[in-house]
Each structure stands twice: as structure tokens, then as C-alpha cells.
Scaffold this motif. Structure first.
Motif, PDB file in Angstrom:
ATOM      1  N   ALA A 160       0.728  -1.254   0.069  1.00  0.00           N
ATOM      2  CA  ALA A 160      -0.187  -0.014   0.055  1.00  0.00           C
ATOM      3  C   ALA A 160       1.078   1.191  -0.136  1.00  0.00           C
ATOM      4  O   ALA A 160       0.417   2.421  -0.563  1.00  0.00           O
ATOM      5  CB  ALA A 160      -1.143   0.188   1.279  1.00  0.00           C
ATOM      6  N   LEU A 161       2.148   1.178   0.292  1.00  0.00           N
ATOM      7  CA  LEU A 161       3.126   2.279   0.393  1.00  0.00           C
ATOM      8  C   LEU A 161       3.458   2.868  -0.907  1.00  0.00           C
ATOM      9  O   LEU A 161       4.034   3.931  -1.103  1.00  0.00           O
ATOM     10  CB  LEU A 161       4.194   1.933   1.281  1.00  0.00           C
ATOM     11  CG  LEU A 161       3.993   1.770   2.809  1.00  0.00           C
ATOM     12  CD1 LEU A 161       5.195   1.681   3.588  1.00  0.00           C
ATOM     13  CD2 LEU A 161       3.030   3.112   3.316  1.00  0.00           C
ATOM     14  N   GLN A 162       3.107   1.922  -1.953  1.00  0.00           N
ATOM     15  CA  GLN A 162       3.311   2.481  -3.292  1.00  0.00           C
ATOM     16  C   GLN A 162       2.346   3.764  -3.593  1.00  0.00           C
ATOM     17  O   GLN A 162       2.809   4.420  -4.571  1.00  0.00           O
ATOM     18  CB  GLN A 162       3.018   1.390  -4.345  1.00  0.00           C
ATOM     19  CG  GLN A 162       4.032   0.015  -4.315  1.00  0.00           C
ATOM     20  CD  GLN A 162       3.770  -0.963  -5.217  1.00  0.00           C
ATOM     21  OE1 GLN A 162       4.431  -1.073  -6.322  1.00  0.00           O
ATOM     22  NE2 GLN A 162       2.864  -1.901  -4.657  1.00  0.00           N
ATOM     23  N   GLN A 163       1.218   3.657  -2.849  1.00  0.00           N
ATOM     24  CA  GLN A 163       0.423   4.823  -3.346  1.00  0.00           C
ATOM     25  C   GLN A 163       0.191   5.809  -2.095  1.00  0.00           C
ATOM     26  O   GLN A 163      -0.866   5.727  -1.442  1.00  0.00           O
ATOM     27  CB  GLN A 163      -0.905   4.239  -3.970  1.00  0.00           C
ATOM     28  CG  GLN A 163      -0.755   3.653  -5.234  1.00  0.00           C
ATOM     29  CD  GLN A 163      -0.286   4.527  -6.099  1.00  0.00           C
ATOM     30  OE1 GLN A 163      -0.592   5.601  -6.225  1.00  0.00           O
ATOM     31  NE2 GLN A 163       0.401   3.976  -7.327  1.00  0.00           N
ATOM     32  N   ALA A 164       1.167   6.123  -1.393  1.00  0.00           N
ATOM     33  CA  ALA A 164       1.201   6.777  -0.237  1.00  0.00           C
ATOM     34  C   ALA A 164       2.501   7.725   0.106  1.00  0.00           C
ATOM     35  O   ALA A 164       3.449   7.510  -0.555  1.00  0.00           O
ATOM     36  CB  ALA A 164       1.181   5.920   1.199  1.00  0.00           C
ATOM     37  N   VAL A 165       2.345   8.605   0.861  1.00  0.00           N
ATOM     38  CA  VAL A 165       3.394   9.449   1.349  1.00  0.00           C
ATOM     39  C   VAL A 165       3.598   9.127   2.975  1.00  0.00           C
ATOM     40  O   VAL A 165       2.581   9.154   3.588  1.00  0.00           O
ATOM     41  CB  VAL A 165       3.427  10.920   1.009  1.00  0.00           C
ATOM     42  CG1 VAL A 165       4.461  11.850   1.417  1.00  0.00           C
ATOM     43  CG2 VAL A 165       3.369  10.974  -0.376  1.00  0.00           C
ATOM     44  N   LEU A 166       5.061   9.314   3.480  1.00  0.00           N
ATOM     45  CA  LEU A 166       4.962   9.398   4.930  1.00  0.00           C
ATOM     46  C   LEU A 166       5.589  10.732   5.304  1.00  0.00           C
ATOM     47  O   LEU A 166       6.208  11.193   4.303  1.00  0.00           O
ATOM     48  CB  LEU A 166       5.987   8.227   5.245  1.00  0.00           C
ATOM     49  CG  LEU A 166       5.512   6.936   5.866  1.00  0.00           C
ATOM     50  CD1 LEU A 166       4.689   6.384   4.965  1.00  0.00           C
ATOM     51  CD2 LEU A 166       6.537   6.056   6.309  1.00  0.00           C
ATOM     52  N   ALA A 167       5.274  11.126   6.414  1.00  0.00           N
ATOM     53  CA  ALA A 167       5.821  12.251   6.852  1.00  0.00           C
ATOM     54  C   ALA A 167       6.230  12.123   8.639  1.00  0.00           C
ATOM     55  O   ALA A 167       5.332  11.789   9.398  1.00  0.00           O
ATOM     56  CB  ALA A 167       4.680  13.242   7.071  1.00  0.00           C
ATOM     57  N   TYR A 168       7.389  12.363   8.930  1.00  0.00           N
ATOM     58  CA  TYR A 168       7.958  12.144   9.968  1.00  0.00           C
ATOM     59  C   TYR A 168       7.784  13.490  10.774  1.00  0.00           C
ATOM     60  O   TYR A 168       8.492  14.683  10.161  1.00  0.00           O
ATOM     61  CB  TYR A 168       9.445  11.874  10.125  1.00  0.00           C
ATOM     62  CG  TYR A 168      10.059  12.159  11.587  1.00  0.00           C
ATOM     63  CD1 TYR A 168       9.580  11.522  12.623  1.00  0.00           C
ATOM     64  CD2 TYR A 168      11.139  12.768  11.697  1.00  0.00           C
ATOM     65  CE1 TYR A 168      10.099  11.822  13.906  1.00  0.00           C
ATOM     66  CE2 TYR A 168      11.857  13.182  12.876  1.00  0.00           C
ATOM     67  CZ  TYR A 168      11.373  12.554  13.896  1.00  0.00           C
ATOM     68  OH  TYR A 168      11.898  12.866  15.245  1.00  0.00           O
ATOM     69  N   GLU A 197      12.612  -1.336   4.027  1.00  0.00           N
ATOM     70  CA  GLU A 197      13.424  -1.961   3.157  1.00  0.00           C
ATOM     71  C   GLU A 197      13.400  -3.558   3.662  1.00  0.00           C
ATOM     72  O   GLU A 197      13.911  -4.266   2.947  1.00  0.00           O
ATOM     73  CB  GLU A 197      14.799  -1.400   3.236  1.00  0.00           C
ATOM     74  CG  GLU A 197      15.159  -0.182   2.487  1.00  0.00           C
ATOM     75  CD  GLU A 197      16.520   0.342   2.884  1.00  0.00           C
ATOM     76  OE1 GLU A 197      16.786   1.202   1.845  1.00  0.00           O
ATOM     77  OE2 GLU A 197      17.413   0.094   3.601  1.00  0.00           O
ATOM     78  N   ALA A 198      13.216  -3.422   4.702  1.00  0.00           N
ATOM     79  CA  ALA A 198      13.322  -5.088   5.370  1.00  0.00           C
ATOM     80  C   ALA A 198      12.003  -5.998   4.787  1.00  0.00           C
ATOM     81  O   ALA A 198      12.278  -7.016   4.729  1.00  0.00           O
ATOM     82  CB  ALA A 198      13.132  -4.882   7.010  1.00  0.00           C
ATOM     83  N   ARG A 199      11.184  -5.205   4.384  1.00  0.00           N
ATOM     84  CA  ARG A 199       9.838  -5.730   3.737  1.00  0.00           C
ATOM     85  C   ARG A 199      10.085  -5.716   2.307  1.00  0.00           C
ATOM     86  O   ARG A 199       9.459  -6.890   1.454  1.00  0.00           O
ATOM     87  CB  ARG A 199       8.884  -5.282   4.488  1.00  0.00           C
ATOM     88  CG  ARG A 199       8.580  -5.090   5.831  1.00  0.00           C
ATOM     89  CD  ARG A 199       7.426  -4.406   6.300  1.00  0.00           C
ATOM     90  NE  ARG A 199       7.257  -4.201   7.609  1.00  0.00           N
ATOM     91  CZ  ARG A 199       6.004  -4.694   8.524  1.00  0.00           C
ATOM     92  NH1 ARG A 199       5.198  -5.179   7.794  1.00  0.00           N
ATOM     93  NH2 ARG A 199       5.964  -4.442   9.519  1.00  0.00           N
ATOM     94  N   ASP A 200      10.502  -4.493   1.667  1.00  0.00           N
ATOM     95  CA  ASP A 200      10.308  -4.531   0.408  1.00  0.00           C
ATOM     96  C   ASP A 200      11.238  -3.424  -0.231  1.00  0.00           C
ATOM     97  O   ASP A 200      11.058  -2.283   0.097  1.00  0.00           O
ATOM     98  CB  ASP A 200       9.179  -4.284  -0.360  1.00  0.00           C
ATOM     99  CG  ASP A 200       8.740  -4.200  -1.889  1.00  0.00           C
ATOM    100  OD1 ASP A 200       9.593  -3.617  -2.406  1.00  0.00           O
ATOM    101  OD2 ASP A 200       8.083  -5.425  -2.283  1.00  0.00           O
ATOM    102  N   GLY A 201      12.517  -3.639  -0.625  1.00  0.00           N
ATOM    103  CA  GLY A 201      13.590  -2.552  -0.892  1.00  0.00           C
ATOM    104  C   GLY A 201      13.195  -1.700  -1.935  1.00  0.00           C
ATOM    105  O   GLY A 201      13.409  -0.511  -2.052  1.00  0.00           O
TER     106      GLY A 201
END
Length: 254
Positions: A160-168, A197-201
Motif C-alpha cells: 500500500a505504500l506504493q500509493q502513499a507518502v510518509l511524514a516524520y 526496506e526489510a519488507r520490500d527494498g
């Protein structure tokens, strides 16, 4: 300076500020002044989404909302659904902002539900994660970040992170004038990317991770120069067109 395949994203979160005239004028100034080569996003308050959408027409500036409901529709007075936001031409929505977590009691499970609902409506969620000052001083930054991130991934999967953005967004640096140093911010961004990366590089390499926390024109360049910082989630400085555009300009140099 390290190069990155990730297009920088500068997002302005107006929070509960402004009036209609201000919203139109600010959106117009950003639409006309936003530089090419980066993505720019404005997140005005709910009542101003429609007029800002009109103002942004024909520009390359994206429109986003600050929140959405966990439900698709129904008898939920005062709530706004993802489909409603999509109808108003929103492409993005903030999910899990620290103010929603701390002031309105949104749990990790609620944030995960909102993330899912955003994607179901065709919106790109901007998932906000970050620690409080007490958590940082206790040495719990990575524990908190991992918990908040994993709660969402457990519900939606890393794909799902392929269609998302993260913000710290370190909570201690939001609206306080305090800012994480570039090295502090980079360390957490690196931790986040490594955990993915540990899940999908491949997904980790393409995922944009923004920094949010008292970003201003005078510190933007040094923050954005860090390898794993791909843009900014801007609060107060996004309410001034010149300041916001200066941050956008800083992002073009990365």
C-alpha cells in the motif's frame, strides 16, 4: 549532495487558519509561483477546499485535505468522507497528524482505518508519524515510530505504500520553534526507510518521506539536503506565500 529518484514534495498544512479571501489569495500566489520540478500540495480547511480547487485549476499544485472519516458514509454528523474529498478534486489527505492523535485521541488503529479509507477513495494518504519530547528523552523514538508505522502496515501491507507518502513529524518540534537538526531528522528518516526496506527494498527506495516540524525558509535547504528527506510538511510557514515558495525553491536544488 546525494541524488535521489524521488521527486521532492512540499506540502502546506494550513490547519484551522484563514478566511475565504485569504485562502483564495494564498492559493493563487502559490499556484503562480510554485517552481517546476517538484510536487507542491496545499491542504486548506474543509470549507475552503472547493474554492481553492477552483483557484488551483490549470496549475501543477495539488489539493489535499487535513483529515477524513473512518467510515465511507452514514449517520456520522460532522464527518467528511474520502469520496466527498475526491469529489472536490482532492488527490491527497493527511492521516494521523500529531494534533489528531494528541488532541482528538486518534489511536494507531483509527489512523490505520483512515489510511485504508483514503486509498479506497482513490486518495493518496500522507501518513504522519512522530514522537513526543518525553518519548525522545526516554530514548523511545524508534520504538514509537515502529509502532505507529507497523500498525498501518499490519492492516494494509507494505504494498500500500506504493500509493502513499510518509511524514516524520517530531511532536516536540511542531509549532514550538524547535526543529530537529538535519542529522537528527535524517537518522529517523533512515530508520523509517530501513524498516520498510526489510519488507520490500523497491518500495522503500521509491517512498517519499517528508519532514515536518517548524520548517522555515532559513532551515529548509539544510534539511532537504539529507539523503532520506524527500520534502516537507509545512505548517506555519505555509500561511505566508513568500516563505512557502522559498521552501519550494529550496527543494528544487536537491
Amino acid at each position: 549532495m546525494a541524488t535521489s529518484p524521488r521527486t521532492p514534495l512540499i506540502a502546506g498544512n494550513w490547519k484551522m487558519h484563514g478566511r475565504l479571501t485569504m485562502a483564495r489569495e494564498l492559493a493563487s500566489a502559490v499556484a503562480h509561483g510554485a517552481p517546476a520540478g517538484i510536487d507542491v500540495l496545499l491542504c486548506p480547511p474543509f470549507p475552503y477546499l472547493a474554492p481553492v480547487a477552483v483557484t488551483l485549476q490549470g496549475s501543477h499544485v495539488h489539493l489535499g485535505a487535513q483529515n477524513l472519516a473512518t467510515e465511507a458514509e452514514g449517520a456520522y454528523t460532522g464527518e467528511v468522507s474520502g469520496d466527498m474529498l475526491a469529489d472536490l478534486q482532492c488527490g491527497y489527505v493527511l492521516v494521523g497528524h500529531s494534533e489528531r492523535r494528541t488532541l482528538y485521541g486518534e489511536t494507531d488503529d483509527v489512523v490505520a482505518a483512515k489510511f485504508q479509507r483514503a486509498q479506497a477513495a482513490g486518495l493518496t494518504p500522507v501518513l504522519c508519524i512522530g514522537e513526543t519530547l518525553a518519548e525522545r528523552e526516554a530514548g523511545d523514538t524508534e520504538t514509537v515510530i515502529a509502532r505507529q508505522l507497523d500498525a498501518v502496515l499490519a492492516q494494509v501491507g507494505v504494498e500500500a505504500l506504493q500509493q502513499a507518502v510518509l511524514a516524520y513529524e517530531p511532536v516536540w518540534a511542531i509549532g514550538t520553534g524547535l526543529t530537529a537538526t538535519p542529522a537528527q531528522a535524517q537518522a529517523v528518516h533512515r530508520f523509517i526507510r530501513a524498516r520498510i526496506e526489510a519488507r520490500d527494498g523497491q518500495i522503500a527506495a521509491s517512498l517519499r518521506i517528508l519532514y515536518g516540524g517548524s520548517v522555515k525558509a532559513d532551515n529548509a535547504a539544510s534539511l532537504l539536503a539529507e539523503t532520506d528527506i524527500d520534502g516537507g510538511l509545512i505548517g506555519g510557514a505555509s500561511l505566508d506565500a513568500d516563505s512557502f515558495l522559498a521552501i519550494c525553491q529550496a527543494a528544487t536544488a536537491q
